[in-house]
Design an enzyme around this catalytic site. Structure first.
Site, PDB file in Angstrom:
ATOM      1  N   ASN A   9      -5.123  32.154  50.033  1.00  0.00           N
ATOM      2  CA  ASN A   9      -4.643  31.328  48.926  1.00  0.00           C
ATOM      3  C   ASN A   9      -5.478  30.052  48.980  1.00  0.00           C
ATOM      4  OD1 ASN A   9      -3.270  29.732  47.142  1.00  0.00           O
ATOM      5  ND2 ASN A   9      -1.269  29.929  48.135  1.00  0.00           N
ATOM      6  N   ARG A  93      -4.871  35.037  45.911  1.00  0.00           N
ATOM      7  CA  ARG A  93      -4.057  34.470  44.845  1.00  0.00           C
ATOM      8  C   ARG A  93      -5.009  33.851  43.814  1.00  0.00           C
ATOM      9  NH1 ARG A  93       0.593  30.046  45.621  1.00  0.00           N
ATOM     10  NH2 ARG A  93       1.440  30.244  43.542  1.00  0.00           N
ATOM     11  N   HIS A 181       3.649  30.731  38.810  1.00  0.00           N
ATOM     12  CA  HIS A 181       4.519  31.077  39.956  1.00  0.00           C
ATOM     13  C   HIS A 181       4.950  32.547  39.902  1.00  0.00           C
ATOM     14  CE1 HIS A 181       5.695  26.579  40.311  1.00  0.00           C
ATOM     15  NE2 HIS A 181       4.799  26.870  41.234  1.00  0.00           N
ATOM     16  N   HIS A 208      12.078  28.065  41.166  1.00  0.00           N
ATOM     17  CA  HIS A 208      11.047  27.889  42.206  1.00  0.00           C
ATOM     18  C   HIS A 208      10.798  26.388  42.306  1.00  0.00           C
ATOM     19  CE1 HIS A 208       7.225  28.991  44.381  1.00  0.00           C
ATOM     20  NE2 HIS A 208       6.991  27.727  44.053  1.00  0.00           N
ATOM     21  N   GLY A 210       9.143  23.885  44.539  1.00  0.00           N
ATOM     22  CA  GLY A 210       8.250  23.472  45.625  1.00  0.00           C
ATOM     23  C   GLY A 210       7.565  22.181  45.208  1.00  0.00           C
ATOM     24  N   ASN A 211       6.317  21.972  45.643  1.00  0.00           N
ATOM     25  CA  ASN A 211       5.579  20.829  45.090  1.00  0.00           C
ATOM     26  C   ASN A 211       5.381  21.030  43.596  1.00  0.00           C
ATOM     27  OD1 ASN A 211       5.135  19.020  47.265  1.00  0.00           O
ATOM     28  ND2 ASN A 211       3.807  20.565  48.188  1.00  0.00           N
ATOM     29  N   ARG A 241       3.514  16.113  39.286  1.00  0.00           N
ATOM     30  CA  ARG A 241       3.249  16.471  37.878  1.00  0.00           C
ATOM     31  C   ARG A 241       4.429  16.065  36.998  1.00  0.00           C
ATOM     32  NH1 ARG A 241       1.743  22.647  39.077  1.00  0.00           N
ATOM     33  NH2 ARG A 241       1.430  22.098  41.250  1.00  0.00           N
ATOM     34  N   GLU A 379       5.142  34.820  48.650  1.00  0.00           N
ATOM     35  CA  GLU A 379       4.042  35.192  47.754  1.00  0.00           C
ATOM     36  C   GLU A 379       2.958  35.966  48.505  1.00  0.00           C
ATOM     37  OE1 GLU A 379       4.493  31.054  47.079  1.00  0.00           O
ATOM     38  OE2 GLU A 379       3.840  31.259  45.011  1.00  0.00           O
TER      39      GLU A 379
END
Ligand code: ADP
Length: 396
Positions: A9, A93, A181, A208, A210-211, A241, A379
């Protein structure tokens, strides 16, 4: 000789890896780790399946480590420990599959050329995701490499859910909602039947958190709608973001604040979200630990935005049977889960506070109309599964 699948990834400044032993049809995690800080102070760290550190290396402060060198370091490390193991394939990924790649694909030059044309749709991720595939193909052209896409899981969405209300001349350039995602959501969809069979069959929103953060509305395990759209900056408030904002704000930044496209990109992707609103940190742990009023407001806004978007996902599903929390914040923060569930009480979610404190898979009471769950995402395993399936398909 045991077969191994390596999953990469690769991002702009880090490369995460996971190595899986293929035992019969099963995939067992053997090692994982990362090289991070590629262009500032590169560090490599590796762990075994038990989470024990098995390797580490730090380069001198200020070293600029190219992706190719980071990958060579990684491969050399794994080779040094791979006696009796044979690398049979690599899975990667890749953030964007565009309109053509709605499933994982074995890569070759033609596929990579086409994936590179999608760079304008994900300029911050796509080039870094593709780079390792080229580097490895040059050195080991016979090794099967599979690209797995974050957009692919959302290909089941109806055209209506994917459309922007824009003129056709723009839409036909590929400007539509793709959703991201997807590998995380696909893993959750694969785990649901064993953990929460009713949620697997029903109308479920997966959060989901996460960051990066998004919601996915799933019906019977298929994506129906998602909060991320054309890019991964849409939808929920995230670590750094902004999530969705009135597009007029972008015009205002251009016309009135004298900002150019790169300045605006920097604000929307790196200086907004929890970091921008709090002025303290984009890391949820740091904000939860802070007594600063701005940290509190940033968390309030984060939870409020999830509540608003949950309404939108529920409307797309025409109801709600279950909600699933996953990724860093979703899996580890009982406070955020509690606040999201309390705010969504009107949907019929009744939190079981003790189960939530324990982080049980089911965190809603037995009588809760809408059930709530915590399921760790994986993932990397999803990518390894796809890689194995395509390698076996190719050799069948
Ligand atoms: P990424 O999207 O980069 O994979 P993660 O899924 O690891 O990120 O999520 C990172 C986020 O999870 C950070 O905001 C971090 O503070 C948060 N997080 C991790 N553990 C906890 C915890 N115990 N409590 C609250 N937040 C946590």
């Amino acid at each position: 000789m045991a077969d191994v699948i390596l999953v990469l990834n690769a991002g702009s400044s880090s490369i995460k890896f996971s190595a899986f032993d293929v035992a019969g049809g099963a995939l067992d995690l053997a090692a994982h780790g990362q090289v991070e800080g590629l262009f500032s102070s590169p560090r490599f760290v590796a762990f075994n399946a038990k989470g024990e550190k098995t390797g580490e290396h730090a380069w001198a402060e200020g070293t600029k480590l190219e992706h190719a060198d980071a990958i060579l370091h990684l491969v050399a490390f794994l080779r040094g420990r791979a006696a009796g193991h044979s690398l049979v394939g690599m899975g990667h990924r890749v953030v964007h599959g565009g309109a053509r790649f709605t499933k994982p694909v074995l890569t070759n030059d033609e596929v990579l050329d086409e994936l590179e044309t999608l760079t304008p749709l994900a300029p911050l991720h796509q080039p870094h995701n593709l780079k390792p595939i080229r580097i490895i193909a040059e050195r080991n052209p016979g090794l099967p490499q599979v690209a797995c896409f974050d957009t692919a899981f959302h290909a089941t969405q109806a055209p209506l859910a994917q459309a922007f209300a824009l003129p056709e001349s723009i839409t036909k350039q590929g400007v539509k909602r793709y959703g991201f995602h997807g590998l995380s959501y696909e893993y959750i969809a694969s785990a649901l039947p064993g953990i929460a069979p009713d949620a697997a069959k029903g109308r479920t929103v997966v959060a989901h958190l996460g960051n990066g953060a998004s919601l996915c509305a799933m019906h019977a395990g298929k994506s129906v709608a998602s909060t991320m759209g054309f890019t991964a900056v849409d939808g929920l408030m995230m670590g750094t973001r902004s999530g969705n904002i009135d597009p007029g704000v972008i015009l205002y930044m251009l016309d009135e604040l004298g900002m150019n496209a790169r300045d605006i990109e920097d604000v929307l992707y790196r200086k907004s979200g929890l970091l921008g609103v709090s002025g303290i940190s984009g890391d949820m742990r740091a904000l939860l630990a802070s007594s600063d009023e701005r940290a509190r407001f940033a968390i309030d806004l984060y939870v409020y935005r999830i509540g608003r978007e949950l309404g939108s996902m529920g409307a797309a599903l025409q109801g709600l049977d279950a909600i699933v929390f996953t990724a860093g914040i979703g899996e580890h923060s009982k406070e955020i889960r509690q606040r999201v569930c309390e705010q969504a009480a009107w949907w019929g979610i009744e939190l079981d506070a003790q189960a939530n404190d324990r982080g049980d898979p089911r965190i809603s009471t037995a009588s809760s109309k809408v059930s709530a769950w915590v399921i760790p995402t994986n993932e990397e395993l999803m990518i390894a599964r796809h890689t194995l399936a395509l390698i076996e398909g190719a050799s069948a």
